[in-house]
Design a protein around this motif. Structure first.
Motif, PDB file in Angstrom:
ATOM      1  N   MET A   1     -82.114 -55.557  57.326  1.00  0.00           N
ATOM      2  CA  MET A   1     -83.216 -54.871  56.656  1.00  0.00           C
ATOM      3  C   MET A   1     -84.547 -55.513  57.047  1.00  0.00           C
ATOM      4  N   LYS A   2     -84.560 -56.837  57.145  1.00  0.00           N
ATOM      5  CA  LYS A   2     -85.794 -57.554  57.488  1.00  0.00           C
ATOM      6  C   LYS A   2     -86.093 -57.483  58.979  1.00  0.00           C
ATOM      7  N   MET A   3     -85.071 -57.557  59.779  1.00  0.00           N
ATOM      8  CA  MET A   3     -85.265 -57.577  61.225  1.00  0.00           C
ATOM      9  C   MET A   3     -85.656 -56.210  61.787  1.00  0.00           C
ATOM     10  N   THR A   4     -85.398 -55.136  61.035  1.00  0.00           N
ATOM     11  CA  THR A   4     -85.678 -53.774  61.515  1.00  0.00           C
ATOM     12  C   THR A   4     -86.831 -53.113  60.761  1.00  0.00           C
ATOM     13  N   ASP A   5     -87.635 -53.878  60.052  1.00  0.00           N
ATOM     14  CA  ASP A   5     -88.756 -53.318  59.272  1.00  0.00           C
ATOM     15  C   ASP A   5     -88.274 -52.357  58.192  1.00  0.00           C
ATOM     16  N   GLY A   6     -87.164 -52.681  57.565  1.00  0.00           N
ATOM     17  CA  GLY A   6     -86.720 -51.903  56.414  1.00  0.00           C
ATOM     18  C   GLY A   6     -85.811 -50.734  56.708  1.00  0.00           C
ATOM     19  N   LEU A   7     -85.177 -50.685  57.894  1.00  0.00           N
ATOM     20  CA  LEU A   7     -84.290 -49.570  58.226  1.00  0.00           C
ATOM     21  C   LEU A   7     -82.922 -49.790  57.585  1.00  0.00           C
ATOM     22  N   SER A   8     -82.900 -49.697  56.270  1.00  0.00           N
ATOM     23  CA  SER A   8     -81.679 -49.938  55.497  1.00  0.00           C
ATOM     24  C   SER A   8     -81.744 -49.165  54.189  1.00  0.00           C
ATOM     25  N   PHE A   9     -80.590 -48.737  53.731  1.00  0.00           N
ATOM     26  CA  PHE A   9     -80.505 -48.098  52.419  1.00  0.00           C
ATOM     27  C   PHE A   9     -81.007 -49.033  51.327  1.00  0.00           C
ATOM     28  N   TYR A  10     -80.917 -50.334  51.551  1.00  0.00           N
ATOM     29  CA  TYR A  10     -81.361 -51.290  50.536  1.00  0.00           C
ATOM     30  C   TYR A  10     -82.868 -51.213  50.280  1.00  0.00           C
ATOM     31  N   SER A  11     -83.621 -50.648  51.215  1.00  0.00           N
ATOM     32  CA  SER A  11     -85.060 -50.484  50.986  1.00  0.00           C
ATOM     33  C   SER A  11     -85.326 -49.532  49.826  1.00  0.00           C
ATOM     34  N   ALA A  12     -84.370 -48.665  49.527  1.00  0.00           N
ATOM     35  CA  ALA A  12     -84.524 -47.754  48.390  1.00  0.00           C
ATOM     36  C   ALA A  12     -84.585 -48.512  47.076  1.00  0.00           C
ATOM     37  N   LEU A  13     -84.012 -49.710  47.039  1.00  0.00           N
ATOM     38  CA  LEU A  13     -84.060 -50.510  45.823  1.00  0.00           C
ATOM     39  C   LEU A  13     -85.456 -51.053  45.578  1.00  0.00           C
ATOM     40  N   MET A  14     -86.255 -51.182  46.626  1.00  0.00           N
ATOM     41  CA  MET A  14     -87.625 -51.659  46.469  1.00  0.00           C
ATOM     42  C   MET A  14     -88.569 -50.518  46.102  1.00  0.00           C
ATOM     43  N   PHE A  15     -88.349 -49.359  46.727  1.00  0.00           N
ATOM     44  CA  PHE A  15     -89.242 -48.219  46.548  1.00  0.00           C
ATOM     45  C   PHE A  15     -88.426 -46.991  46.139  1.00  0.00           C
ATOM     46  N   PRO A  16     -88.006 -46.945  44.878  1.00  0.00           N
ATOM     47  CA  PRO A  16     -87.079 -45.893  44.431  1.00  0.00           C
ATOM     48  C   PRO A  16     -87.619 -44.479  44.568  1.00  0.00           C
ATOM     49  N   ASP A  17     -88.941 -44.303  44.601  1.00  0.00           N
ATOM     50  CA  ASP A  17     -89.487 -42.957  44.772  1.00  0.00           C
ATOM     51  C   ASP A  17     -89.085 -42.358  46.111  1.00  0.00           C
ATOM     52  N   ARG A  18     -88.757 -43.214  47.071  1.00  0.00           N
ATOM     53  CA  ARG A  18     -88.398 -42.736  48.413  1.00  0.00           C
ATOM     54  C   ARG A  18     -86.911 -42.947  48.710  1.00  0.00           C
ATOM     55  N   ALA A  19     -86.122 -43.123  47.667  1.00  0.00           N
ATOM     56  CA  ALA A  19     -84.694 -43.402  47.851  1.00  0.00           C
ATOM     57  C   ALA A  19     -83.987 -42.365  48.722  1.00  0.00           C
ATOM     58  N   PRO A  20     -84.200 -41.051  48.509  1.00  0.00           N
ATOM     59  CA  PRO A  20     -83.495 -40.080  49.359  1.00  0.00           C
ATOM     60  C   PRO A  20     -83.794 -40.243  50.843  1.00  0.00           C
TER      61      PRO A  20
ATOM     62  N   ALA B   1     -81.386 -40.578  61.762  1.00  0.00           N
ATOM     63  CA  ALA B   1     -82.432 -41.493  62.225  1.00  0.00           C
ATOM     64  C   ALA B   1     -82.883 -41.091  63.626  1.00  0.00           C
ATOM     65  N   THR B   2     -84.041 -41.596  64.024  1.00  0.00           N
ATOM     66  CA  THR B   2     -84.542 -41.306  65.362  1.00  0.00           C
ATOM     67  C   THR B   2     -83.826 -42.189  66.384  1.00  0.00           C
ATOM     68  N   PRO B   3     -83.851 -41.793  67.657  1.00  0.00           N
ATOM     69  CA  PRO B   3     -83.255 -42.657  68.694  1.00  0.00           C
ATOM     70  C   PRO B   3     -83.855 -44.053  68.696  1.00  0.00           C
ATOM     71  N   GLU B   4     -85.168 -44.161  68.458  1.00  0.00           N
ATOM     72  CA  GLU B   4     -85.816 -45.461  68.435  1.00  0.00           C
ATOM     73  C   GLU B   4     -85.314 -46.297  67.261  1.00  0.00           C
ATOM     74  N   GLU B   5     -85.104 -45.680  66.116  1.00  0.00           N
ATOM     75  CA  GLU B   5     -84.580 -46.405  64.959  1.00  0.00           C
ATOM     76  C   GLU B   5     -83.164 -46.901  65.222  1.00  0.00           C
TER      77      GLU B   5
ATOM     78  N   PHE C   1     -82.009 -50.847  65.401  1.00  0.00           N
ATOM     79  CA  PHE C   1     -80.932 -51.378  64.575  1.00  0.00           C
ATOM     80  C   PHE C   1     -79.882 -52.085  65.437  1.00  0.00           C
ATOM     81  N   LYS C   2     -79.470 -51.453  66.509  1.00  0.00           N
ATOM     82  CA  LYS C   2     -78.463 -52.046  67.387  1.00  0.00           C
ATOM     83  C   LYS C   2     -78.958 -53.375  67.963  1.00  0.00           C
ATOM     84  N   LYS C   3     -80.213 -53.397  68.372  1.00  0.00           N
ATOM     85  CA  LYS C   3     -80.783 -54.616  68.939  1.00  0.00           C
ATOM     86  C   LYS C   3     -80.793 -55.742  67.917  1.00  0.00           C
TER      87      LYS C   3
END
Length: 290
Positions: free
Chosen positions: A157-176, A187-191, A195-197
């Motif tokens: 989550m930290k290494m990918t700038d928040g590309l994780s479902f766990y980010s929904a716990l920080m900002f519940p308005d954007r959970a979906p 997700a986009t190809p870049e995302e 994540f893989k990297k």
């Protein structure tokens, strides 16, 4: 849609945020992407995370200078072993057991909290901060320690700038919106590339810290990412652990009722709290469908 916010806040003064230890630049990126939506009642959390992120960034630069070339030239061999399963099915216990095989290793709590600097701080840091960590996790009776096993999703989550479902716990308005990072199919190809990297780099760092041992990887969302994992590791091995679904569901609701409150950065809508059972069902359905 009901937009009323909750009146009563729980765990407001908790310092047990999953985002703790992130680099400052990545933390600012996450805040900006979420419209700097930090409520005044959680300003102290943002200050705590930002202060620690400043120190984490400095240590990360030292670590990059020391190890970047060595990590870039590393091969991941032997291939990691992946534990799959829904939350609250015993994945942590299995992670602990398999990771203690003399030929295996696992990500520790220190490593997932400080993924960008643990090669530099891993020996001294846990000793200096030994008294800051509760003996048990807040939502169950599982032993907690800097050298105990922890899931890599917290680091990713930290290494990918928040590309994780766990980010929904920080900002519940954007959970979906964050649910798409359970399986990354939307997700986009870049995302997906990012994540893989990050996953590859994190596994390399664990191997470097432990003399090249096989890494036992445990992150419940990985259960929905098998195709992505096989893109990186075509010969990866998987172990799936399960539990009676009614018991796992009930336990997951209990965990979310604790962990959500520990991670909010703005006052959630009342409907978000009232519909936690629906959220657990939605996430579980997406996980097992994939």
């Amino acid at each position: 849609m009901n937009s009323a916010r909750v009146d009563h806040l729980q765990e407001r003064w908790s310092q047990d945020q999953l985002i703790t230890g992130i680099r400052l630049s990545k933390w600012l990126e996450i805040l900006g992407r979420n419209g700097w939506q930090v409520g005044p009642e959680y300003a102290h959390r943002a200050a705590w995370i930002t202060g620690l992120a400043t120190a984490s960034s400095a240590l990360a630069r030292v670590e990059d200078a020391r190890f970047a070339r060595q990590l870039a030239e590393m091969d991941i061999s032997p291939t990691p072993l992946f534990i799959l399963g829904h939350w609250r099915t015993g994945t942590t216990h299995l992670h602990n057991m398999l990771g203690r095989d003399p030929n295996h290793t696992f990500s520790t709590l220190w490593q997932v909290i400080f993924p960008d600097s643990f090669l530099t701080t891993g020996h001294l840091g846990p000793k200096l901060l030994r008294g800051m960590l509760p003996d048990k996790r807040s939502y169950d009776n599982v032993v907690q320690g800097w050298h105990e096993s922890a899931e890599d999703e917290i680091a990713l989550m930290k290494m990918t700038d928040g590309l994780s479902f766990y980010s929904a716990l920080m900002f519940p308005d954007r959970a979906p919106e964050y649910e798409r990072y359970i399986d990354f199919l939307e997700a986009t190809p870049e995302e997906r590339r990012k994540f893989k990297k990050a996953l590859e780099l994190f596994i390399k760092k664990i191997m470097l810290a432990t003399g090249g041992k096989r890494v036992v990887v445990k992150s419940c969302p990985h259960s929905a990412r098998i195709r992505m994992i096989l893109d990186l590791f075509p010969d990866a091995r998987f172990i799936h652990i399960h539990r009676h679904p009614a018991k796992a569901f009930r336990s997951m609701v209990h965990m979310r009722d604790k962990v959500d409150w520990e991670n909010f950065f703005h006052r959630p809508k009342q409907v978000f709290v009232d519909q936690r059972w629906d959220q657990v069902a939605t996430v579980g359905h997406r996980l097992y469908t994939r």
